[in-house]
Enzyme design. Structure first.
Site, PDB file in Angstrom:
ATOM      1  N   LYS A   1       0.869  -1.188   0.000  1.00 41.48           N
ATOM      2  CA  LYS A   1       0.000   0.000   0.000  1.00 41.48           C
ATOM      3  C   LYS A   1       0.907   1.240   0.000  1.00 41.48           C
ATOM      4  CE  LYS A   1      -1.952   3.069   1.633  1.00 41.48           C
ATOM      5  NZ  LYS A   1      -1.758   4.450   1.076  1.00 41.48           N
TER       6      LYS A   1
ATOM      7  N   GLY B   1       6.088   5.755   8.417  1.00 43.07           N
ATOM      8  CA  GLY B   1       5.259   6.945   8.278  1.00 43.07           C
ATOM      9  C   GLY B   1       5.237   7.723   9.577  1.00 43.07           C
ATOM     10  N   SER B   2       4.136   8.415   9.801  1.00 38.88           N
ATOM     11  CA  SER B   2       4.083   9.333  10.942  1.00 38.88           C
ATOM     12  C   SER B   2       3.837   8.575  12.245  1.00 38.88           C
ATOM     13  CB  SER B   2       2.977  10.352  10.715  1.00 38.88           C
ATOM     14  OG  SER B   2       1.742   9.684  10.582  1.00 38.88           O
ATOM     15  N   THR B   3       4.246   9.178  13.333  1.00 43.40           N
ATOM     16  CA  THR B   3       4.050   8.573  14.648  1.00 43.40           C
ATOM     17  C   THR B   3       2.559   8.457  14.961  1.00 43.40           C
ATOM     18  OG1 THR B   3       6.208   9.246  15.451  1.00 43.40           O
ATOM     19  CG2 THR B   3       4.514   8.909  17.112  1.00 43.40           C
TER      20      THR B   3
ATOM     21  N   GLY C   1       1.275   5.517  13.183  1.00 43.62           N
ATOM     22  CA  GLY C   1       1.890   4.346  13.812  1.00 43.62           C
ATOM     23  C   GLY C   1       1.132   3.919  15.060  1.00 43.62           C
TER      24      GLY C   1
ATOM     25  N   GLU D   1       8.465   2.248  11.600  1.00 39.43           N
ATOM     26  CA  GLU D   1       9.556   3.220  11.446  1.00 39.43           C
ATOM     27  C   GLU D   1       8.884   4.579  11.373  1.00 39.43           C
ATOM     28  OE1 GLU D   1      12.652   2.328  11.434  1.00 39.43           O
ATOM     29  OE2 GLU D   1      12.616   0.211  10.895  1.00 39.43           O
TER      30      GLU D   1
ATOM     31  N   CYS E   1      13.295  11.120   7.537  1.00 39.43           N
ATOM     32  CA  CYS E   1      12.977  10.868   8.943  1.00 39.43           C
ATOM     33  C   CYS E   1      14.180  11.118   9.836  1.00 39.43           C
ATOM     34  CB  CYS E   1      12.477   9.453   9.118  1.00 39.43           C
ATOM     35  SG  CYS E   1      13.604   8.248   8.429  1.00 39.43           S
TER      36      CYS E   1
ATOM     37  N   GLU F   1       8.472  17.788  14.589  1.00 34.94           N
ATOM     38  CA  GLU F   1       9.058  17.360  13.315  1.00 34.94           C
ATOM     39  C   GLU F   1       8.483  18.236  12.199  1.00 34.94           C
ATOM     40  OE1 GLU F   1       7.789  13.600  11.544  1.00 34.94           O
ATOM     41  OE2 GLU F   1       9.880  13.117  11.170  1.00 34.94           O
TER      42      GLU F   1
HETATM   43  P1  NAD Z   1       1.623   9.024   7.046  1.00 30.50           P
HETATM   44  O1  NAD Z   1       1.679   8.331   8.332  1.00 30.50           O
HETATM   45  O2  NAD Z   1       0.616  10.062   6.835  1.00 30.50           O
HETATM   46  O3  NAD Z   1       1.374   7.983   5.851  1.00 30.50           O
HETATM   47  C1  NAD Z   1       2.192   6.878   5.623  1.00 30.50           C
HETATM   48  C2  NAD Z   1       1.393   5.779   4.954  1.00 30.50           C
HETATM   49  O4  NAD Z   1       0.358   5.321   5.810  1.00 30.50           O
HETATM   50  C3  NAD Z   1       0.699   6.177   3.662  1.00 30.50           C
HETATM   51  O5  NAD Z   1       0.750   5.114   2.759  1.00 30.50           O
HETATM   52  C4  NAD Z   1      -0.743   6.426   4.121  1.00 30.50           C
HETATM   53  O6  NAD Z   1      -1.700   6.281   3.101  1.00 30.50           O
HETATM   54  C5  NAD Z   1      -0.906   5.355   5.152  1.00 30.50           C
HETATM   55  N1  NAD Z   1      -1.922   5.607   6.181  1.00 30.50           N
HETATM   56  C6  NAD Z   1      -2.456   6.797   6.577  1.00 30.50           C
HETATM   57  N2  NAD Z   1      -3.350   6.604   7.566  1.00 30.50           N
HETATM   58  C7  NAD Z   1      -3.382   5.270   7.810  1.00 30.50           C
HETATM   59  C8  NAD Z   1      -4.085   4.448   8.748  1.00 30.50           C
HETATM   60  N3  NAD Z   1      -4.946   4.962   9.629  1.00 30.50           N
HETATM   61  N4  NAD Z   1      -3.836   3.117   8.745  1.00 30.50           N
HETATM   62  C9  NAD Z   1      -2.954   2.583   7.890  1.00 30.50           C
HETATM   63  N5  NAD Z   1      -2.271   3.306   6.979  1.00 30.50           N
HETATM   64  C10 NAD Z   1      -2.469   4.636   6.942  1.00 30.50           C
HETATM   65  O7  NAD Z   1       3.105   9.529   6.848  1.00 30.50           O
HETATM   66  P2  NAD Z   1       3.682  10.442   5.684  1.00 30.50           P
HETATM   67  O8  NAD Z   1       3.242  11.826   5.944  1.00 30.50           O
HETATM   68  O9  NAD Z   1       3.428   9.837   4.346  1.00 30.50           O
HETATM   69  O10 NAD Z   1       5.270  10.254   5.928  1.00 30.50           O
HETATM   70  C11 NAD Z   1       6.018  11.137   6.679  1.00 30.50           C
HETATM   71  C12 NAD Z   1       6.365  10.539   8.019  1.00 30.50           C
HETATM   72  O11 NAD Z   1       7.086   9.323   7.851  1.00 30.50           O
HETATM   73  C13 NAD Z   1       7.264  11.407   8.856  1.00 30.50           C
HETATM   74  O12 NAD Z   1       6.802  11.472  10.175  1.00 30.50           O
HETATM   75  C14 NAD Z   1       8.607  10.697   8.826  1.00 30.50           C
HETATM   76  O13 NAD Z   1       9.455  10.970   9.888  1.00 30.50           O
HETATM   77  C15 NAD Z   1       8.224   9.282   8.714  1.00 30.50           C
HETATM   78  N6  NAD Z   1       9.294   8.479   8.109  1.00 30.50           N
HETATM   79  C16 NAD Z   1      10.014   7.638   8.907  1.00 30.50           C
HETATM   80  C17 NAD Z   1      11.059   6.872   8.376  1.00 30.50           C
HETATM   81  C18 NAD Z   1      11.863   5.935   9.246  1.00 30.50           C
HETATM   82  O14 NAD Z   1      12.616   5.128   8.707  1.00 30.50           O
HETATM   83  N7  NAD Z   1      11.733   5.986  10.550  1.00 30.50           N
HETATM   84  C19 NAD Z   1      11.353   6.971   7.020  1.00 30.50           C
HETATM   85  C20 NAD Z   1      10.590   7.848   6.241  1.00 30.50           C
HETATM   86  C21 NAD Z   1       9.560   8.588   6.800  1.00 30.50           C
END
Ligand code: NAD
Ligand code: MG
Length: 480
Positions: free
Chosen positions: A174, A226-228, A231, A248, A282, A379
């Site tokens: 996804k 993705g975002s905390t 997560g 992550e 990140c 962040e």
């Molecule tokens: P996000 O959490 O908004 O989205 C990430 C993914 O999750 C997308 O595919 C989105 O469609 C999906 N998603 C959204 N809501 C969901 C839910 N309720 N259930 C399941 N999936 C869902 O994050 P973003 O804005 O795309 O990415 C940026 C964030 O990612 C930043 O906080 C960044 O620090 C983090 N990040 C971390 C790492 C790492 O290795 N630790 C690497 C890259 C990015």
């Protein structure tokens, strides 16, 4: 015409309609992308389950599974330029970053984990039961949902997909709705490589598609970057069948610049570490603790270096700083930057959006930042650097405490020639990766992941083998 979903080895139309993905440098629509609704998610999970139980995948010999991964790596290499341009168009990153980090990084991940397939070993344990052999096997977890963000769409997908397949799982991918195009192309290449039907499924869509996967009783594991905030929602939603979860998440990563630091190296490394992919990394360094003795020099050189960066379309080879990924993300960066001056920080350079078209933001430096200001705690995920300072007679422990005064714990860096101080700081800072005199560069051979609210578990190296396998103990009694 919208793109399709990939389910059970076929490209099929989505029931949920479509969602546009844009080029963030031009704001033009690049493609209408299939939006997987709930029934599509069911189909994708069922397909992955059937493939998991299918001897065509389950009974492949390790050398055969490895060969598929090597073939996919070769196909990525053969289509490297096409993939790099697609990534830059959809995500915005400079083409040099797409080539060297995203595409090459993805190919290397597949090669690295292809090498692992024939080296996943078990153990024998010295149990205290007579005439019994006890040994362990590492078995795949099952159906894995791989949910990825928009900052490094192809590379982060490779971080997950390569070890998931190497260990014999099946997957539903996804990708982020802002940047799905390289994932779609990668899945086409994987089909060409010859993975059996249903092993790799693609369910493009938005957060609701991701949420449907996370709640699905047919999914055994979720690997999410993705975002905390999301997560945390995944942890809650995955409780139904106690899914294995790897997370992550975000970071607010400190960079410490000691009085004896090589300031030019620190400036160069911090600009590289703070502005790679326009700061949408990140592990980006975003709060700088500079020894007061070097503060003026550091701020002056950082500001000059930042102001000198060339903004533009990622497709232009001279571009050093591309756009942010979307209008929403630009608004997020603007909102956080707007808190800087009212809370008492000094804006040294940048601070506003740039260019007439596209989601560009000026490279920005704040000085005189205090630990509790929003730009020091939140962040930002943009090209925004906040400079704080510390006194010469501050104890190292106080510096460690300030670096640790955050819910995050992803990465940190230390610039100093004093190896004793560097090691004390490295040991004291609660973060998953500490870099000494260098920018934050993940590598497939080394663990990646966060302490505290920056994540759960580790990826890369042998850690991803753990993350995608269950350990089984077998006890065999062979005599009296
Ligand atoms: P996000 O959490 O908004 O989205 C990430 C993914 O999750 C997308 O595919 C989105 O469609 C999906 N998603 C959204 N809501 C969901 C839910 N309720 N259930 C399941 N999936 C869902 O994050 P973003 O804005 O795309 O990415 C940026 C964030 O990612 C930043 O906080 C960044 O620090 C983090 N990040 C971390 C790492 C790492 O290795 N630790 C690497 C890259 C990015
Ligand atoms: Mg896009």
């Amino acid at each position: 015409m919208a793109t399709k979903l990939f389910i059970d080895g076929e490209w099929v139309e989505a029931t949920g309609g479509s969602i546009a993905t844009l080029n963030p440098a031009t704001e033009e629509v690049l493609a209408e992308v299939a939006f997987a609704g709930k029934s599509d998610v069911d189909d994708a999970v069922n397909s992955a389950r059937a493939a998991f139980n299918n001897p065509a995948w389950r009974d492949l010999l390790p050398v055969q599974r490895a060969a598929l991964l090597f073939r996919l790596a070769d196909l990525i290499g053969a289509h490297a330029e096409e993939l790099a341009e697609l990534e830059t168009r959809d995500q915005g990153q400079p083409i040099g970053v797409s080539r060297a980090v995203s595409v090459q990084g993805a190919a290397e991940h597949f090669r690295y984990y292809a090498g692992w397939v024939t080296k996943i070993e078990g153990t024998t344990s010295p149990i205290s039961f007579p005439n019994t052999l006890q040994y362990t096997r590492r078995e795949p977890i099952g159906v894995c949902a791989l949910i990825t963000p928009w900052n490094f769409p192809l590379m982060i997908l490779a971080w997950k997909l390569a070890p998931a397949l190497a260990t014999g799982n099946t997957v539903v991918i996804k990708p982020a709705e802002q940047t799905p195009l390289t994932a779609i192309r990668l899945v086409e290449l994987a089909a060409e490589a010859g993975f059996p039907r249903g092993v790799i499924n693609l369910a493009t869509g938005d957060g609701s598609t991701g949420a449907a996967l996370v709640e699905h009783p047919g999914v055994d594991k979720v690997s999410f970057t993705g975002s905390t905030a999301v997560g945390k929602s995944i942890v809650r939603a995955s409780a139904g069948n106690l899914k294995r979860v790897t997370l992550e998440l975000g970071g607010k990563n400190p960079s410490i610049i000691a009085a004896d630091a090589d300031i030019n190296a620190a400036v160069g490394g911090n600009i590289a570490g703070g502005t790679l992919n326009s700061g949408q990394v990140c592990a980006a360094y975003s709060r700088f603790y500079v020894n007061k003795k070097r503060e003026d020099e550091f701020v002056e050189k950082m500001a000059a270096g930042m102001a000198g960066l060339t903004l533009g379309s990622g497709l232009d080879a001279t571009t050093q700083l591309g756009p942010l990924v979307s209008a929403e993300h630009l608004a997020h960066v603007e909102r956080l930057v707007a808190t800087g001056v009212p809370q008492g920080a000094e804006l040294i350079t940048g601070g506003a959006r740039a260019m007439d078209k596209g989601y560009f933001f000026e490279p920005t430096v704040f000085a005189g930042v205090k630990d509790t200001m929003t730009i020091a705690t939140d962040e930002i995920f943009g090209p925004v650097l906040s400079v704080l300072s510390y006194d010469d007679d501050d104890e190292l422990q106080e510096l460690i405490n300030r670096a640790n005064a955050t819910d995050y714990g992803l990465a940190a860096t230390i610039w100093t020639k004093d190896l004793t101080a560097a090691n004390r700081l490295a040991n004291g800072i609660r973060a998953g990766a500490i870099f000494i005199n260098m920018p934050p560069i993940p590598d497939m051979a080394a663990p990646w992941g966060g302490f505290k609210s920056s994540g759960w578990g580790r990826e890369m190296g042998p850690y991803s083998i753990d993350a995608y396998t269950e350990v089984k103990g077998v006890w065999m009694h062979y005599g009296e």
